[in-house]
Design an enzyme around this catalytic site. Structure first.
Site, PDB file in Angstrom:
ATOM      1  CE1 TYR A   1      -3.721  -1.912   5.422  1.00 45.84           C
ATOM      2  CE2 TYR A   1      -2.998   0.249   4.692  1.00 45.84           C
ATOM      3  CZ  TYR A   1      -3.518  -1.000   4.404  1.00 45.84           C
ATOM      4  OH  TYR A   1      -3.814  -1.350   3.103  1.00 45.84           O
TER       5      TYR A   1
ATOM      6  CB  SER B   1      -0.865   0.009   1.269  1.00 39.89           C
ATOM      7  OG  SER B   1      -1.452   1.290   1.459  1.00 39.89           O
TER       8      SER B   1
HETATM    9  N1  LIG Z   1      -8.577  -0.688  -0.983  1.00 41.36           N
HETATM   10  C1  LIG Z   1      -7.538   0.106  -0.888  1.00 41.36           C
HETATM   11  O1  LIG Z   1      -7.655   1.335  -0.950  1.00 41.36           O
HETATM   12  C2  LIG Z   1      -6.158  -0.491  -0.725  1.00 41.36           C
HETATM   13  C3  LIG Z   1      -5.068   0.381  -0.848  1.00 41.36           C
HETATM   14  C4  LIG Z   1      -3.800  -0.113  -0.700  1.00 41.36           C
HETATM   15  C5  LIG Z   1      -3.594  -1.461  -0.433  1.00 41.36           C
HETATM   16  N2  LIG Z   1      -4.673  -2.306  -0.309  1.00 41.36           N
HETATM   17  C6  LIG Z   1      -4.385  -3.702  -0.011  1.00 41.36           C
HETATM   18  O2  LIG Z   1      -4.987  -4.541  -0.983  1.00 41.36           O
HETATM   19  C7  LIG Z   1      -5.290  -5.806  -0.401  1.00 41.36           C
HETATM   20  C8  LIG Z   1      -6.730  -6.163  -0.717  1.00 41.36           C
HETATM   21  O3  LIG Z   1      -7.559  -5.178  -0.139  1.00 41.36           O
HETATM   22  P1  LIG Z   1      -9.035  -4.852  -0.643  1.00 41.36           P
HETATM   23  O4  LIG Z   1      -9.171  -3.385  -0.671  1.00 41.36           O
HETATM   24  O5  LIG Z   1      -9.356  -5.645  -1.846  1.00 41.36           O
HETATM   25  O6  LIG Z   1      -9.840  -5.377   0.633  1.00 41.36           O
HETATM   26  P2  LIG Z   1     -11.235  -6.128   0.757  1.00 41.36           P
HETATM   27  O7  LIG Z   1     -11.566  -6.031   2.190  1.00 41.36           O
HETATM   28  O8  LIG Z   1     -12.193  -5.661  -0.283  1.00 41.36           O
HETATM   29  O9  LIG Z   1     -10.838  -7.640   0.378  1.00 41.36           O
HETATM   30  C9  LIG Z   1      -9.950  -8.369   1.179  1.00 41.36           C
HETATM   31  C10 LIG Z   1     -10.250  -9.848   1.052  1.00 41.36           C
HETATM   32  O10 LIG Z   1      -9.346 -10.524   1.939  1.00 41.36           O
HETATM   33  C11 LIG Z   1     -10.078 -11.437   2.721  1.00 41.36           C
HETATM   34  N3  LIG Z   1      -9.397 -11.659   3.990  1.00 41.36           N
HETATM   35  C12 LIG Z   1      -9.392 -10.857   5.086  1.00 41.36           C
HETATM   36  N4  LIG Z   1      -8.655 -11.411   6.053  1.00 41.36           N
HETATM   37  C13 LIG Z   1      -8.171 -12.584   5.555  1.00 41.36           C
HETATM   38  C14 LIG Z   1      -7.355 -13.600   6.078  1.00 41.36           C
HETATM   39  N5  LIG Z   1      -6.899 -13.561   7.345  1.00 41.36           N
HETATM   40  N6  LIG Z   1      -7.042 -14.665   5.296  1.00 41.36           N
HETATM   41  C15 LIG Z   1      -7.511 -14.728   4.033  1.00 41.36           C
HETATM   42  N7  LIG Z   1      -8.305 -13.803   3.488  1.00 41.36           N
HETATM   43  C16 LIG Z   1      -8.637 -12.738   4.238  1.00 41.36           C
HETATM   44  C17 LIG Z   1     -11.458 -10.820   2.879  1.00 41.36           C
HETATM   45  O11 LIG Z   1     -12.445 -11.795   3.216  1.00 41.36           O
HETATM   46  C18 LIG Z   1     -11.672 -10.198   1.502  1.00 41.36           C
HETATM   47  O12 LIG Z   1     -12.256 -11.116   0.603  1.00 41.36           O
HETATM   48  C19 LIG Z   1      -4.998  -5.667   1.085  1.00 41.36           C
HETATM   49  O13 LIG Z   1      -3.739  -6.234   1.368  1.00 41.36           O
HETATM   50  C20 LIG Z   1      -4.987  -4.167   1.302  1.00 41.36           C
HETATM   51  O14 LIG Z   1      -4.186  -3.795   2.408  1.00 41.36           O
HETATM   52  C21 LIG Z   1      -5.952  -1.845  -0.459  1.00 41.36           C
END
Ligand SMILES: NC(=O)c1ccc[n+]([C@@H]2O[C@H](COP(=O)([O-])OP(=O)(O)OC[C@H]3O[C@@H](n4cnc5c(N)ncnc54)[C@H](O)[C@@H]3O)[C@@H](O)[C@H]2O)c1
Length: 282
Positions: free
Chosen positions: A156, A143
């Site tokens: 985070y 991120s």
């Molecule tokens: N959305 C953003 O703005 C953003 C920005 C930067 C980085 N990210 C990173 O991208 C990745 C995905 O995030 P997202 O926005 O798609 O989130 P999201 O919450 O939409 O999806 C995350 C998925 O991971 C699953 N999950 C949660 N805990 C888990 C675990 N312990 N084991 C297995 N699966 C698990 C959830 O059930 C969900 O399906 C993350 O690592 C997040 O930190 C997201």
């Protein structure tokens, strides 16, 4: 380039929702067979069913080493191996505006999911890739919070900064086996993780809240376009495929230019302040 991942086997953690789901769908369109790993069994199984023979669902909490090992075993048993491991699953920490109010209660869980999970996933997949003898690709989802220090969400930020450092270090070590390791570094992407939802609010209120939050995020971006899960999926496809064969150890920002610099034109503000104090002849 259609069929870019033809014949490849990919594992995507957190593949049932958000960025993971968009990546699973894109990888499937590009010919990969995929094991979707998640703790949301209903959504994960539904996605696998929709993709038919190209996908399997495996319940996996990435913070549990044994479940990670079982995940790789599933890819081997059902599809004959693993070529691409996308350690995508991640969670947010509690959003205290100030560190001194932070209870740190979620520290262990955030580190376990966001840092230990990708480390265990990298090791389990890379051991299998070494045995296969044909190289491989590891992608870790970090991120911009891991690139940029900033106010709030220290747990985070710390988990994602450590993940970037881990990925670069292990890229050097695994290069001897032809295994490439790269980090994706998304900015704000509209998913449940970043929504700050008002649970139970009427649809109209939820929409107004979403727009208000978008305005805040966009003010920080040089490109005034909202990031979507598909934007990250496209970057994942590029890094997973042969076009990126010479690329390892990078952290690729997908963030509309946020880390390029400050989008606010301070020079204009300074000249205006000068004008206010000194007047037009100053
Ligand atoms: N959305 C953003 O703005 C953003 C920005 C930067 C980085 N990210 C990173 O991208 C990745 C995905 O995030 P997202 O926005 O798609 O989130 P999201 O919450 O939409 O999806 C995350 C998925 O991971 C699953 N999950 C949660 N805990 C888990 C675990 N312990 N084991 C297995 N699966 C698990 C959830 O059930 C969900 O399906 C993350 O690592 C997040 O930190 C997201």
């Amino acid at each position: 380039m259609a069929g870019e991942l033809q014949g490849q086997v990919a594992v995507v953690t957190g593949g049932a929702g958000g960025i993971g789901k968009a990546t699973v769908e894109l990888f499937a369109r590009e010919g990969a067979r995929i094991v979707i790993a998640d703790i949301n069994d209903n959504a994960g199984q539904a996605l696998a069913d929709r993709l038919g023979g190209a996908a399997r669902y495996q319940h996996t909490d990435v913070s549990d080493r044994e479940q990670i090992d079982a995940l790789i075993d599933r890819a081997v048993a059902d599809f004959g191996g693993v070529d691409i491991m996308f350690n995508n699953a991640g969670i947010a920490c509690a959003a205290f505006p100030h560190f001194l109010d932070d209870t740190l209660e979620d520290f262990q869980r955030v580190i376990a999911v966001n840092l230990f999970g990708p480390m265990a996933g990298t090791q389990a997949a890379a051991r299998r890739m070494r045995a296969q003898g044909a190289g491989g690709v590891i992608l870790n989802n970090a991120s911009i919070a891991g690139l940029r220090a900033g106010q709030a969400m220290m747990t985070y930020r710390a988990s994602k900064a450590a993940l970037i450092h881990f990925s670069k270090s292990v890229a050097i070590d695994l290069a001897q086996y032809g295994i490439r390791v790269n980090c994706l570094v998304p900015g704000h992407i509209r998913t449940p993780l970043s929504a700050f939802e008002a649970k139970g609010a009427p649809a109209e209120t939820a929409q107004r809240l979403e727009q208000a939050i978008d305005t805040v995020y966009l003010s920080n971006q040089p490109l005034k376009r909202r990031g979507l899960p598909e934007d990250v999926a496209e970057a994942a496809l590029f890094l997973a495929g042969n076009r990126a064969r010479q690329i390892t150890g990078i952290a690729l920002p997908i963030e509309a230019g946020v880390t390029a610099g400050d989008p606010v034109n301070h020079l204009q503000d300074i000249l205006a302040a000068r004008l206010r104090v000194l007047g037009p002849s100053g």
